[in-house]
Design a protein around this motif. Structure first.
Motif, PDB file in Angstrom:
ATOM      1  N   GLN A  13       0.821  -1.198   0.000  1.00 39.17           N
ATOM      2  CA  GLN A  13       0.000   0.000   0.000  1.00 39.17           C
ATOM      3  C   GLN A  13       0.861   1.256   0.000  1.00 39.17           C
ATOM      4  O   GLN A  13       2.013   1.245   0.445  1.00 39.17           O
ATOM      5  CB  GLN A  13      -0.928   0.014   1.214  1.00 39.17           C
ATOM      6  N   ALA A  14       0.303   2.336  -0.514  1.00 43.23           N
ATOM      7  CA  ALA A  14       0.999   3.617  -0.501  1.00 43.23           C
ATOM      8  C   ALA A  14       1.449   3.963   0.913  1.00 43.23           C
ATOM      9  O   ALA A  14       0.696   3.788   1.876  1.00 43.23           O
ATOM     10  CB  ALA A  14       0.107   4.708  -1.061  1.00 43.23           C
ATOM     11  N   GLY A  15       2.669   4.453   1.019  1.00 35.86           N
ATOM     12  CA  GLY A  15       3.260   4.752   2.311  1.00 35.86           C
ATOM     13  C   GLY A  15       4.057   3.616   2.906  1.00 35.86           C
ATOM     14  O   GLY A  15       4.780   3.823   3.890  1.00 35.86           O
ATOM     15  N   GLY A  16       3.953   2.436   2.329  1.00 34.10           N
ATOM     16  CA  GLY A  16       4.663   1.279   2.831  1.00 34.10           C
ATOM     17  C   GLY A  16       6.080   1.189   2.308  1.00 34.10           C
ATOM     18  O   GLY A  16       6.573   2.083   1.624  1.00 34.10           O
ATOM     19  N   SER A  17       6.727   0.069   2.634  1.00 34.32           N
ATOM     20  CA  SER A  17       8.135  -0.124   2.298  1.00 34.32           C
ATOM     21  C   SER A  17       8.374  -1.494   1.697  1.00 34.32           C
ATOM     22  O   SER A  17       7.660  -2.450   1.984  1.00 34.32           O
ATOM     23  CB  SER A  17       9.017   0.013   3.548  1.00 34.32           C
ATOM     24  N   SER A  85       8.192   5.000   2.011  1.00 36.60           N
ATOM     25  CA  SER A  85       7.192   5.993   1.605  1.00 36.60           C
ATOM     26  C   SER A  85       6.773   5.803   0.152  1.00 36.60           C
ATOM     27  O   SER A  85       6.727   6.747  -0.635  1.00 36.60           O
ATOM     28  CB  SER A  85       7.724   7.408   1.835  1.00 36.60           C
ATOM     29  N   LEU A  86       6.466   4.580  -0.196  1.00 33.49           N
ATOM     30  CA  LEU A  86       6.160   4.256  -1.584  1.00 33.49           C
ATOM     31  C   LEU A  86       4.886   4.939  -2.055  1.00 33.49           C
ATOM     32  O   LEU A  86       3.939   5.115  -1.287  1.00 33.49           O
ATOM     33  CB  LEU A  86       6.048   2.749  -1.761  1.00 33.49           C
ATOM     34  N   LYS A  87       4.897   5.313  -3.326  1.00 34.24           N
ATOM     35  CA  LYS A  87       3.786   5.994  -3.964  1.00 34.24           C
ATOM     36  C   LYS A  87       3.277   5.158  -5.131  1.00 34.24           C
ATOM     37  O   LYS A  87       4.029   4.364  -5.696  1.00 34.24           O
ATOM     38  CB  LYS A  87       4.228   7.371  -4.480  1.00 34.24           C
ATOM     39  N   PRO A  88       2.021   5.334  -5.523  1.00 38.12           N
ATOM     40  CA  PRO A  88       1.521   4.582  -6.681  1.00 38.12           C
ATOM     41  C   PRO A  88       2.376   4.775  -7.933  1.00 38.12           C
ATOM     42  O   PRO A  88       2.506   3.835  -8.724  1.00 38.12           O
ATOM     43  CB  PRO A  88       0.110   5.147  -6.876  1.00 38.12           C
ATOM     44  N   GLU A  89       2.959   5.945  -8.117  1.00 40.85           N
ATOM     45  CA  GLU A  89       3.788   6.186  -9.284  1.00 40.85           C
ATOM     46  C   GLU A  89       5.111   5.428  -9.249  1.00 40.85           C
ATOM     47  O   GLU A  89       5.859   5.441 -10.232  1.00 40.85           O
ATOM     48  CB  GLU A  89       4.046   7.688  -9.486  1.00 40.85           C
ATOM     49  N   ASP A  90       5.431   4.780  -8.138  1.00 37.88           N
ATOM     50  CA  ASP A  90       6.596   3.908  -8.074  1.00 37.88           C
ATOM     51  C   ASP A  90       6.328   2.535  -8.684  1.00 37.88           C
ATOM     52  O   ASP A  90       7.257   1.736  -8.825  1.00 37.88           O
ATOM     53  CB  ASP A  90       7.063   3.729  -6.630  1.00 37.88           C
ATOM     54  N   GLY A 113      14.403  -8.592 -13.680  1.00 38.92           N
ATOM     55  CA  GLY A 113      13.510  -7.659 -13.017  1.00 38.92           C
ATOM     56  C   GLY A 113      12.562  -8.296 -12.023  1.00 38.92           C
ATOM     57  O   GLY A 113      12.310  -9.500 -12.031  1.00 38.92           O
ATOM     58  N   THR A 114      12.010  -7.450 -11.165  1.00 41.90           N
ATOM     59  CA  THR A 114      11.019  -7.850 -10.183  1.00 41.90           C
ATOM     60  C   THR A 114       9.933  -6.784 -10.126  1.00 41.90           C
ATOM     61  O   THR A 114      10.218  -5.584 -10.183  1.00 41.90           O
ATOM     62  CB  THR A 114      11.682  -8.065  -8.800  1.00 41.90           C
ATOM     63  N   LEU A 115       8.687  -7.210 -10.036  1.00 41.84           N
ATOM     64  CA  LEU A 115       7.550  -6.299 -10.129  1.00 41.84           C
ATOM     65  C   LEU A 115       7.204  -5.708  -8.771  1.00 41.84           C
ATOM     66  O   LEU A 115       7.033  -6.432  -7.783  1.00 41.84           O
ATOM     67  CB  LEU A 115       6.337  -7.032 -10.701  1.00 41.84           C
ATOM     68  N   VAL A 116       7.083  -4.388  -8.738  1.00 38.14           N
ATOM     69  CA  VAL A 116       6.634  -3.655  -7.562  1.00 38.14           C
ATOM     70  C   VAL A 116       5.308  -2.989  -7.901  1.00 38.14           C
ATOM     71  O   VAL A 116       5.219  -2.236  -8.872  1.00 38.14           O
ATOM     72  CB  VAL A 116       7.661  -2.594  -7.128  1.00 38.14           C
ATOM     73  N   THR A 117       4.291  -3.266  -7.101  1.00 37.76           N
ATOM     74  CA  THR A 117       2.980  -2.665  -7.287  1.00 37.76           C
ATOM     75  C   THR A 117       2.585  -1.936  -6.010  1.00 37.76           C
ATOM     76  O   THR A 117       2.543  -2.540  -4.934  1.00 37.76           O
ATOM     77  CB  THR A 117       1.923  -3.717  -7.630  1.00 37.76           C
ATOM     78  N   VAL A 118       2.294  -0.648  -6.135  1.00 36.91           N
ATOM     79  CA  VAL A 118       1.914   0.180  -4.995  1.00 36.91           C
ATOM     80  C   VAL A 118       0.469   0.612  -5.188  1.00 36.91           C
ATOM     81  O   VAL A 118       0.142   1.301  -6.160  1.00 36.91           O
ATOM     82  CB  VAL A 118       2.820   1.408  -4.851  1.00 36.91           C
ATOM     83  N   SER A 119      -0.388   0.214  -4.287  1.00 38.73           N
ATOM     84  CA  SER A 119      -1.803   0.531  -4.374  1.00 38.73           C
ATOM     85  C   SER A 119      -2.114   1.793  -3.582  1.00 38.73           C
ATOM     86  O   SER A 119      -1.466   2.089  -2.567  1.00 38.73           O
ATOM     87  CB  SER A 119      -2.656  -0.626  -3.866  1.00 38.73           C
ATOM     88  N   SER A 120      -3.119   2.533  -4.023  1.00 46.01           N
ATOM     89  CA  SER A 120      -3.522   3.759  -3.355  1.00 46.01           C
ATOM     90  C   SER A 120      -4.610   3.488  -2.334  1.00 46.01           C
ATOM     91  O   SER A 120      -5.178   2.394  -2.269  1.00 46.01           O
ATOM     92  CB  SER A 120      -3.997   4.790  -4.377  1.00 46.01           C
TER      93      SER A 120
END
Length: 120
Positions: A13-17, A85-90, A113-120
């Protein structure tokens, strides 16, 4: 065989690490700089961060300064990218790559590569 294995991606989730790892083998680790790049669908590949194994110098894209930290464990031939402090745009596929310098876009070796998905 030269290999760069990226791992540690996932859904957060957004804000996570998250902490990404890049395990290198098949080449002299200390002779290379290791960088992280990312690419989202429909966008060009973007340089995120880089570390020079010889002197430990680090570099960051403006978009991640203050949030991401790159580090290297030379004994393990592994580079890490701590992402806070991950953001959806990351959201992107993150790749690690090795080259002689952190300057420019050219790299000698690339991981898958490895996939990073950040949800809002």
């Amino acid at each position: 065989e030269v290999q760069l294995q990226a791992s540690g991606g996932g859904l957060v989730q957004a804000g996570g690490s998250l902490r990404l790892s890049c395990a290198a083998s098949g080449f002299t680790f200390d002779d290379y700089a290791i960088g992280w790049f990312r690419q989202a669908p429909g966008k060009e590949r973007e340089g995120v961060s880089c570390i020079s194994s010889s002197d430990g110098s680090t570099y960051y894209a403006d978009s991640v300064k203050g949030r991401f930290t790159i580090s290297s464990d030379n004994a393990k031939n592994t580079v890490y990218l701590q992402m806070n402090s991950l953001k959806p745009e990351d959201t992107a596929v993150y790749y690690c790559a090795a080259g002689f310098s952190c300057a420019g876009d050219y790299r000698n070796f690339w991981g898958q590569g490895t996939l990073v998905t950040v949800s809002s």
